[in-house]
Design a protein around this motif. Structure first.
Motif, mmCIF file in Angstrom:
data_model
loop_
_atom_site.group_PDB
_atom_site.id
_atom_site.type_symbol
_atom_site.label_atom_id
_atom_site.label_comp_id
_atom_site.label_asym_id
_atom_site.label_seq_id
_atom_site.Cartn_x
_atom_site.Cartn_y
_atom_site.Cartn_z
ATOM 1 N N TYR A 151 -11.600 -6.362 -1.925
ATOM 2 C CA TYR A 151 -12.223 -5.401 -0.881
ATOM 3 C C TYR A 151 -12.379 -6.102 0.212
ATOM 4 O O TYR A 151 -12.474 -7.515 0.436
ATOM 5 N N GLU A 152 -12.766 -5.460 1.555
ATOM 6 C CA GLU A 152 -13.037 -5.928 2.647
ATOM 7 C C GLU A 152 -14.639 -5.583 2.658
ATOM 8 O O GLU A 152 -15.232 -4.672 2.802
ATOM 9 N N LYS A 153 -15.487 -6.784 2.709
ATOM 10 C CA LYS A 153 -16.922 -6.567 2.664
ATOM 11 C C LYS A 153 -17.476 -5.945 4.047
ATOM 12 O O LYS A 153 -18.534 -5.373 3.856
ATOM 13 N N ASP A 154 -16.715 -5.987 5.007
ATOM 14 C CA ASP A 154 -17.221 -5.106 6.173
ATOM 15 C C ASP A 154 -16.950 -3.692 6.511
ATOM 16 O O ASP A 154 -16.986 -3.004 7.323
ATOM 17 N N HIS A 163 -11.136 1.030 0.206
ATOM 18 C CA HIS A 163 -11.001 1.374 -1.346
ATOM 19 C C HIS A 163 -11.283 -0.043 -1.914
ATOM 20 O O HIS A 163 -11.300 -1.100 -1.189
ATOM 21 N N ILE A 164 -11.357 0.107 -3.113
ATOM 22 C CA ILE A 164 -11.476 -1.238 -3.892
ATOM 23 C C ILE A 164 -10.560 -1.454 -4.922
ATOM 24 O O ILE A 164 -9.906 -0.302 -5.580
ATOM 25 N N LEU A 205 -5.073 -1.295 -9.695
ATOM 26 C CA LEU A 205 -5.882 -0.293 -9.688
ATOM 27 C C LEU A 205 -6.497 0.174 -8.559
ATOM 28 O O LEU A 205 -7.153 -0.910 -8.008
ATOM 29 N N ILE A 206 -6.526 1.206 -8.227
ATOM 30 C CA ILE A 206 -7.057 1.506 -6.786
ATOM 31 C C ILE A 206 -8.065 2.673 -7.253
ATOM 32 O O ILE A 206 -7.866 3.518 -7.407
ATOM 33 N N LEU A 207 -9.211 2.177 -6.543
ATOM 34 C CA LEU A 207 -10.729 3.223 -7.033
ATOM 35 C C LEU A 207 -11.160 3.374 -5.465
ATOM 36 O O LEU A 207 -11.330 2.384 -4.718
ATOM 37 N N PRO A 208 -11.967 4.417 -5.383
ATOM 38 C CA PRO A 208 -11.516 5.664 -6.101
ATOM 39 C C PRO A 208 -10.272 6.337 -5.700
ATOM 40 O O PRO A 208 -9.788 5.952 -4.657
ATOM 41 N N THR A 209 -9.980 7.327 -6.393
ATOM 42 C CA THR A 209 -8.726 8.044 -6.131
ATOM 43 C C THR A 209 -8.591 9.688 -5.987
ATOM 44 O O THR A 209 -9.291 9.968 -6.627
ATOM 45 N N THR A 210 -7.988 10.252 -4.861
ATOM 46 C CA THR A 210 -7.855 11.422 -4.652
ATOM 47 C C THR A 210 -6.447 12.077 -5.161
ATOM 48 O O THR A 210 -5.601 11.292 -5.359
#
Length: 513
Positions: free
Chosen positions: A209-212, A272-273, A284-289
Motif C-alpha cells: 500500500y501507499e502510506k500517504d 486500496h490494499i 487480492l485487492i481490498l476492499p472491492t466493489t
C-alpha cells in the motif's frame, strides 16, 4: 456370548476415537532460548531441530576461519539457496583470507542481511532459504540472504487476456511480484509489509500500500483480521481469500482476485490494499466493489469511446447471460401474448414434436453447456477447445434432430453462454452462472413476476453487502465523491478524484496548474 461381543463391537465403533496429544513442549521452550557462545552446543541444537542427517536437503559445513583461527559452521537448506554464491562469496572468503581481521563483515563479500540470537527466529530464517553462520565464541548468528527458489519466469496472463496494454503477469515468486509492482510505482511511500499468518507452516502474507494514501482505519482492520487467524497452514492466496471473506456463503465475491500487476498498481494508487503470498501467481485487492469486478484494465488502455463501447457491451452481456433463458421460459409458458403472431407460429412449429416443457429443455441445455465448459477447462489444452466446439455442435445438432430440444432453445443457450464469457472476473462469472439457474426456476414457477421478484430481492441483498465497511455499489449508492468511473468513464484529464468511499489521505489525483 455372541451378543456381548456384538454389543462391545458396536460400542467401540460408535464411541469417538481417543487421540493422545503428543507434547512438543521441549521444542517450543528450546526455540524461546538464545544461542550459546559454544559452537558444539549450537551445532548439536540445530542438528536436532532440523533432524540432520535424516533430513537430506539440510546442509551443514564445519570449518576453521584462518584469519580468526576460530571454528565455525554454516547451515542452510540446499534446495532453496544459491550454492554458487555461498561457495564464492562466503566459504572461499572465510577459508582463504589470511589477513588479520576481527569482524566477519570484513572477510565475506556477501552482505550480511541480519544478526540474530533467538533460536526460533534463526530456525524460521533457515527454513525460508537464509544461510546461517555460527562462529565459536560469538553469541550472535550471522544471516545471509542467499535464497534462490526456481519457478516460472514472468509470462502473459492466461485468464485476464487483453489486446492493448501490458502483457506481463504475476508468477509464483513473491519477490518477482513485488518487483513488478515497484516497477510501476516508483515512490518511497510504497510500503511492503510482511506478516506471518500461520503457526506451523510459517506462511507470510505481504501487504502492499501507499502510506500517504491508505486509510489507517481500513489498514488496521485488515491487519487485525490477519492476526485473528488460528490455522496451521494457509498455503495459497485462494485459501487466504476464503479466510478473509466477511460473507463466506454469499455467491457474490467481495474481493478482487487478479494476476495483472498493472491492475494491482492502479488500485494501490487509488488507496486500496493489495495482498501477495509466495506460491500464488496473483494478488487480492481490498476492499472491492461491484464496479471493480465488472471493469477490465483494457477499458483504460483504449481511447475513451472504444473503452466505453466495450464496457457497455459487457454490462449488456451481463443481462443477457442472466435473463435470456428465464425470459424465454416465462414468455413461452405464461406470457404468450407478448410474442408477435408470426414469431409465435414459428416457435410453436419448432416445438410441435418436442415432448418436454420449456423449463426442462432449458435446464437440460444449461447443464450440458456447463459440462462442456468444465470439460474443456479440465482436459489437456491441445484438445480442450476441440472438445468444446465439437461437443457443442454434435450434442446440439443431435438433440434437435431427435426432437428433444427445439432449435430456438439452442440459440437462447448459445447467446446466454457466450455472454457469460465476457465477464472477466472468475468469481463474478460463477456468481452470474449460479444466479441464472435461480432465475430459471423462478421463471418456471411464476413467470415474469417471479423473475422480477427475485431480481428485486437480489438487488436489495447486493446493496446490503459490504467489503470491509465499503458498500458494494459505492460510489453510486451511497453516493461518494469519485472520478465517476462506473457505467462509463470520462476522459483521463477529467478524472480528478480518488474514490471517496476509501477515505484516502489525499483525495485529489490531478490538481489544476
Amino acid at each position: 456370548m455372541r451378543k456381548k461381543i456384538t454389543k462391545s463391537l458396536f460400542k467401540n465403533l460408535n464411541s469417538e476415537p481417543e487421540f493422545k496429544e503428543q507434547s512438543n513442549t521441549e521444542a517450543i521452550e528450546l526455540k524461546k532460548q538464545d544461542i550459546s557462545s559454544r559452537l558444539d552446543q549450537n551445532l548439536a541444537t540445530f542438528k536436532s531441530i532440523f533432524s540432520v542427517p535424516l533430513n537430506t536437503d539440510i546442509m551443514v559445513r564445519e570449518f576453521t576461519i584462518r584469519s580468526l583461527n576460530r571454528r565455525a559452521f554454516i547451515i542452510f537448506v540446499g534446495t532453496m539457496v544459491d550454492l554458487e554464491h555461498i561457495k564464492e562469496s562466503i566459504m572461499e572468503k572465510l577459508l582463504g583470507n589470511e589477513q588479520s581481521s576481527t569482524k566477519i563483515q570484513d572477510i565475506v563479500s556477501f552482505p550480511i542481511a541480519k544478526m540474530a540470537t533467538n533460536i526460533g527466529e534463526i530456525t524460521d530464517f533457515i527454513s525460508g532459504g537464509i544461510t546461517a553462520l555460527f562462529v565459536e565464541g560469538d553469541s550472535e548468528c550471522y544471516l545471509f540472504e542467499t535464497t534462490k527458489i526456481h519457478g516460472r519466469s514472468i509470462e502473459k496472463s492466461d485468464n485476464e487476456v487483453i489486446v492493448k496494454g501490458a502483457k506481463e503477469a504475476f508468477n509464483e515468486n513473491v519477490v518477482d511480484n513485488i518487483a513488478l509492482i515497484r516497477k510501476k510505482i516508483k515512490n518511497e511511500n510504497l510500503i511492503v509489509e510482511s506478516k506471518v499468518i500461520t503457526k506451523r507452516s510459517k506462511n507470510s502474507v505481504f501487504l502492499v500500500y501507499e502510506k500517504d494514501l491508505v486509510n489507517d482505519e481500513l489498514l488496521l482492520t485488515i491487519k487485525d483480521k490477519l492476526a485473528s487467524f488460528n490455522s496451521d497452514k494457509i498455503i495459497d492466496l485462494s485459501i487466504l481469500e476464503q479466510y478473509l471473506e466477511e460473507h463466506p456463503r454469499s455467491i457474490f465475491p467481495t474481493m478482487l482476485y487478479t494476476e495483472r500487476p498493472d491492475r494491482a498498481a492502479a488500485f494501490i494508487e487509488e488507496g486500496h490494499i493489495v495482498l501477495l503470498m509466495s506460491n500464488s501467481p496473483s494478488c487480492l485487492i481490498l476492499p472491492t466493489t461491484f464496479w471493480a469486478l465488472m471493469h477490465s484494465p483494457e477499458d483504460h488502455y483504449l481511447r475513451t469511446p472504444y473503452g466505453n463501447f466495450i464496457r457497455l457491451l459487457r454490462f449488456f452481456a451481463l443481462f443477457i447471460a442472466m435473463f435470456a433463458s428465464p425470459f424465454y421460459i416465462a414468455i413461452t409458458n405464461y406470457h404468450v401474448g407478448m410474442i408477435p403472431p408470426d414469431l409465435l407460429m414459428a416457435m410453436a412449429g419448432s416445438r410441435e414434436r418436442v415432448p418436454f416443457p420449456s423449463i426442462i429443455e432449458i435446464l437440460m441445455m444449461e447443464i450440458g453447456f456447463e459440462l462442456i465448459r468444465e470439460a474443456g477447462l479440465r482436459v489437456p489444452s491441445p484438445i480442450g477447445p476441440t472438445i468444446g466446439i465439437v461437443g457443442a455442435l454434435i450434442l446440439g445438432q443431435a438433440a434437435v434432430q431427435a426432437n428433444i430440444i427445439s432449435p430456438i432453445v439452442i440459440i437462447v443457450i448459445a447467446l446466454s453462454g457466450l455472454s457469460s464469457f465476457i465477464i472477466i472476473d472468475g468469481s463474478m462469472n460463477f456468481a452470474i452462472r449460479i444466479s441464472r439457474f435461480l432465475f430459471v426456476f423462478s421463471a418456471g414457477f411464476f413467470g415474469i413476476y417471479g423473475v422480477m421478484a427475485l431480481f428485486t430481492v437480489g438487488l436489495f441483498y447486493l446493496v446490503s453487502l459490504k467489503s470491509y465497511g465499503i458498500p458494494y455499489f459505492a460510489p453510486m449508492t451511497p453516493h461518494f465523491a469519485s472520478s465517476k468511473d462506473l457505467l462509463i468513464r470520462h476522459i483521463p484529464i477529467k478524472e480528478k478524484f480518488r474514490p471517496g468511499y476509501l477515505k484516502p489521505k489525499d483525495m485529489v489525483k490531478q490538481r489544476k496548474g
